[in-house]
Each structure stands twice: as C-alpha cells, then as structure tokens.
Design an enzyme around this catalytic site. Structure first.
Site, short mmCIF file in Angstrom:
data_model
loop_
_atom_site.label_atom_id
_atom_site.label_comp_id
_atom_site.label_asym_id
_atom_site.label_seq_id
_atom_site.Cartn_x
_atom_site.Cartn_y
_atom_site.Cartn_z
N HIS A 267 0.91 -1.12 0.01
CA HIS A 267 -0.13 -0.08 0.05
C HIS A 267 0.80 1.20 -0.11
O HIS A 267 0.84 2.08 -1.04
CB HIS A 267 -0.78 0.03 1.15
CG HIS A 267 -1.84 1.18 1.29
ND1 HIS A 267 -3.09 1.07 0.77
CD2 HIS A 267 -1.69 2.55 1.67
CE1 HIS A 267 -3.73 2.20 1.01
NE2 HIS A 267 -2.74 3.20 1.60
N GLU A 268 1.82 1.32 1.02
CA GLU A 268 2.51 2.72 1.02
C GLU A 268 3.65 2.74 -0.21
O GLU A 268 3.83 3.79 -0.65
CB GLU A 268 3.39 2.53 2.41
CG GLU A 268 2.80 2.45 3.69
CD GLU A 268 1.57 3.75 3.76
OE1 GLU A 268 1.84 4.64 3.09
OE2 GLU A 268 0.56 3.54 4.45
N HIS A 271 1.77 4.48 -2.86
CA HIS A 271 2.04 6.08 -2.52
C HIS A 271 3.45 6.59 -2.85
O HIS A 271 3.41 7.69 -3.62
CB HIS A 271 1.57 6.37 -0.86
CG HIS A 271 0.40 6.45 -0.72
ND1 HIS A 271 -0.65 7.12 -1.16
CD2 HIS A 271 -0.21 5.66 0.26
CE1 HIS A 271 -1.85 6.68 -0.46
NE2 HIS A 271 -1.74 5.64 0.43
N GLU A 297 -4.70 7.81 -2.99
CA GLU A 297 -5.24 6.58 -2.68
C GLU A 297 -5.48 5.51 -3.53
O GLU A 297 -5.53 4.44 -3.47
CB GLU A 297 -6.36 6.96 -1.79
CG GLU A 297 -6.70 5.73 -0.62
CD GLU A 297 -5.51 5.42 0.36
OE1 GLU A 297 -4.90 6.47 0.55
OE2 GLU A 297 -5.80 4.63 1.09
ZN ZN Z 1 -3.24 5.35 1.67
#
Ligand code: ZN
Length: 503
Positions: A267-268, A271, A297
């Site tokens: 997830h990170e 980003h 996101e």
């Molecule tokens: Zn996030």
C-alpha cells in the site's frame, strides 16, 4: 517588470518555501520513526518554528501581488500549460490561507490538539461523553472555516475541497450511491457461500526478519528504487517524499499476523511510486505535486488490492514466499489467495477487507454530512453510528471504542477526509480497466513478474501530470469516462464470486 521575471521571482520564492516544507518533512519522519520519546518537546518547538516560517512566507502579501500581475499576463494561457497550472494552484492555496484569520487558525490548532488527547482517553475508556463537547467545538469551528472559505451549495463542499479539489458533497453522494445499493447484498451473498476461506493460516508464526526480507523483495520487484528510498518500521505506517531523490515508506511487523507488514508495505509502496514518478523538474510547484488524496489513494489501493491480492501476483511471488515462511510450506496457493481476500464485516475500518471497507466510509461520510447539514447533533452520533452500522454490516459494534470512537480523524478536525478513501478505490478500478485496455492482459504480465508496463502507464498518465488537471478531469481524460462506481462493482463481482465458488 515583465511577466516572465515576475514568474521567476514567485517561482524562486515558492521553491524556497517548499524546501522549508521538506525540512519539516525530515523532522516529521524522524519523529515517527527514529526519535527517542524525550525528544518530543523540542521537536514540537522545532516543527512549530518551521511551520510558522512556512505560513508567513505562504501568506506574504508579495505572493498575492505577484499572482495578480501574472493573472493579467499571457502566462495563464493555455490553461493546462505549466505556468498557468502553477499560477492557478498557487492562487488557490494563497486564497485559502489568507481567507482564514490567524485567531481562527490558532483556535482550531488549540481545540484539535486538546481534542486528540481527550479522544485517546475517551477511546481507551470507550466513553463518548468525554469526547462529545470537544467534537461539538470542532463541528462549530469547521462550519466557521467553511463559511470563510466559501462554497456554492453547502458548507461540506468547502471542507471536502481541502482534500479533493473540485469535488462536491452532492457529486460524492451520487458516486457512492451504487456502492450503497449493491455492497451489502454482495457481502451477504459471500457470507452465505458454501466455500469460505481459512484465514487462520495468516495468523501462524511469521518471523519478523523473514517478513522484512520478503517485503523488501516484493517492493523492489515492483519498482521501488533503494537509491531513492527507504523502508523502515513504525507504529502508524505512512509514505513521505522528502525530495525527488528521497521517498520513504514505513510498515509494521506482527509475528503472529502476516497481513499488516505485507499489504501495508505494498500500500505505502503505491503512494511512494506516485511520489517517485512526479516530474522532478517541477519539484516544489503544483506541477510537481500530487493532485488529490483520492488519486493518491487510487495508487496505493491499486498496488495493494488490484495487483497485490490478485492470484496472478501470487503465482509469481508465492514460491518465494514459501521459501521465506515455514508457516506457508503446507499451504496451497489457492488457499493462500482465498485467505488474503477474505470478505467479512468487521468493526474496525483499518482492518477491513476491500469490499466492506467502502461501507465503513459510506457510514462516516453520511454522518459527517448529516452533522454539517444540521440533521444530526453530536450528542446523537453514537446512536446514529450504531444504527447505520447495523444496516450496512448486519450487527452492532460492541462498544463505542470499536464504533464511533475508533478513528483519529474527527478529533484532528479532519471532516471531509474520509470520502477520499473510497474515491481512491473507485479511481483505482477505473484506471485499472483503462490500463488493461491499453496494455492487454495485465494478469498475464503479473504472472511473469512484469510490473513495469503498468507502472510506466501510471507514470505517463497520472504521475507525470502533477496538478495539471483537477482529479475529476484527469480521470475523465485518462479513462474516457467521468468518475463512476461501475468499474469497482464489476471488479468485485469478477473477483469475489469465483473465489467464493458462486460463479
Ligand atoms: Zn493510503
């Protein structure tokens, strides 16, 4: 002075302000990852000094004068040129900052920092009445902020605009409506399916060192560049860009649960790849900055869920995972893939699966709207939460700690933030469909460990665009359609019905 010279002056000024911001970023990263507890007091002073300097520079009357001069010039044409985009977005930021009187900003800071402390206590004791007067103050303050910032239709629009520029409450309501109609039914069908995942296999013993090694391997295989980034452990994971050559991600390790480190890292990473892909030559300006929280996101969710929880992804990575973790040696690939895709209504948002996650967001968005529209009083919030939660999830949370008190956002005054999480899911689905139209079968590529085509596609279409177009327009340009919930609903059906043996 000619417009080019004025632009250059403003550009230099803004880049210096951005440098100060990135120094605050380094201090912030250090505070959350490295700093010993007793460093907290002086760190707060360091950060307060810097943020004061940044605020002063950002609201300096010269910025307003430069912008007024530039707005009369040819540099605002065509509207999607670098100079026009920067002038437009700098004006927006300047207007927002100068519309709020200093006393209001200070009161907001004072009220929210106290509220965060009280919220922690209230959550600990599961006692909403402790937090209630603070939240009442916060709702009053954000209403005032919304009035000062201005809006066309309703106060919530001004708050939402802070996080998702150009999007209105009404648009979000319409976008979310199909999810509201179809998700609870889909969840019920999956719950009733004869095939159910065995999630216990994810709760076996996973040594921390092996988790870290595997997370690093996954991150670099997807495209994380160690020359320009780091991965470190922390309590509340985040990603941060300190400069174009320094983008950092964090994760957390539990030896009795594999998911947080693994999917948290991916997830990170999503980003971070966005931040690494922003055009370096525009660093410190809107053209070199991410466009909205929803689009940010969309990048993290795409890599975490659409890629990282796909069977194809695990066809490639699973043999290596089995080498890293003894706990997986007797687990078949399909059982593992099913387990990491388990759909189960649960009380805590941050632990939710990708289907029920949106119900958590719908609930918060609807309650925020009701509060701002005056249809709901803060005192009635816990009851309203439980009632809606039951309608969406089929059961009531056992207490307020696992209900209305679970998230930090409201105590920090962040009202209007929650919808961006689900916008991210919607955008991710829509972008993934568009990428497949352009690149062919992405899963066939993942199976071979090929992630570069998708990453390059995102770089060109999303990352390199900076803030050239507002998020809504960007999605429309890249996918050919305005934002919509349909691609996400299609993705859910295609993915989860076969997994649960329903198609
Ligand atoms: Zn996030």
């Amino acid at each position: 002075m000619d417009a080019r010279t004025v632009y250059q002056n403003l550009l230099n000024w803004q880049k210096e302000t951005a440098l100060l911001g990135s120094i605050a970023g380094v201090l912030g990263w250090d505070q959350r990852v490295m700093m010993p507890p007793k460093g907290a007091r002086y760190r707060a002073e360091q950060l307060a000094l810097l943020s004061g300097m940044i605020h002063q520079r950002a609201t300096d009357p010269r910025v307003g004068e430069w912008l007024s001069q530039l707005e009369q010039s040819e540099l605002t044409q065509p509207p999607d040129s670098e100079t026009a985009v920067n002038i437009r977005q700098w004006r927006r930021d300047y207007a927002k900052l100068t519309k709020l009187p200093t006393e209001l900003v200070m009161e907001f800071t004072r009220v929210t920092s106290l509220a965060e402390k009280v919220w922690e206590e209230a959550r600990e004791e599961s006692n909403f009445s402790l937090f209630q007067p603070h939240l009442e103050q916060i709702v009053r303050l954000v209403r005032e902020i919304a009035e000062r910032l201005g809006y066309e239709r309703e106060p919530y629009d001004a708050l939402l605009d802070e996080y998702e520029q150009g999007m209105t409450a009404q648009e979000v309501e319409q976008l979310f409506e199909p999810l509201r109609r179809h998700t609870p039914e889909l969840v019920a069908r999956l719950q009733a399916a004869p095939r159910q995942p065995n999630t216990d296999i994810l709760r076996r013993h996973y040594p921390r060192a092996a988790q870290e090694a595997f997370c690093r391997y996954v991150a670099e295989t997807i495209g994380f560049d160690w020359q320009r980034g780091r991965l470190d452990p922390t309590v509340h994971p985040f990603a941060t860009r300190l400069s174009p050559g320094d983008v950092r991600i964090t994760t957390r390790y539990y030896e009795d649960f594999l998911n947080p480190s693994l999917f948290g890292t991916i997830h990170e990473l999503g980003h971070a790849l966005y931040e690494m892909g922003l055009p370096e030559e525009h660093w410190g300006t809107p053209m070199g900055s991410s466009v909205s929280l929803g689009v940010h996101e969309s990048q993290s969710r795409m890599w975490e869920n659409f890629v990282g929880r796909s069977r194809a992804f695990w066809e490639f990575f699973y043999p290596t995972a089995q080498q890293h973790f003894d706990a997986l040696k007797d687990v078949a690939l399909d059982d593992f893939v099913f387990a990491v895709n388990a759909v189960r209504p649960s009380t805590i948002r941050v632990e939710a699966d990708e289907v029920t996650y949106n119900l958590h967001i719908l609930l918060r968005f609807e309650l925020e709207l009701a509060l701002l529209r005056g249809d709901l009083q803060v005192a009635d919030l816990p009851a309203a939460w439980n009632e809606r939660f039951k309608a969406y999830m089929g059961f009531e949370p056992p207490n307020d700690a696992e209900g209305v008190l679970q998230d930090v956002h409201w105590s920090g005054g962040m009202i209007g933030y929650f919808p961006t999480y689900t916008l991210g899911n919607l955008f991710a689905a829509q972008l993934f469909e568009a990428a497949e139209r352009d690149l062919g079968d992405l899963h066939a590529q993942f199976r071979k460990g090929e992630f570069t085509p998708l990453l390059e596609w995102l770089r060109t279409n999303i990352h390199q665009q900076g803030q050239r177009y507002p998020a809504k327009e960007l999605i429309q340009r890249v996918t050919g359609e305005p934002p919509s919930a349909e691609p996400l609903l299609r993705y859910f059906e295609r993915k989860f019905l076969p997994l649960y043996g329903l198609a």
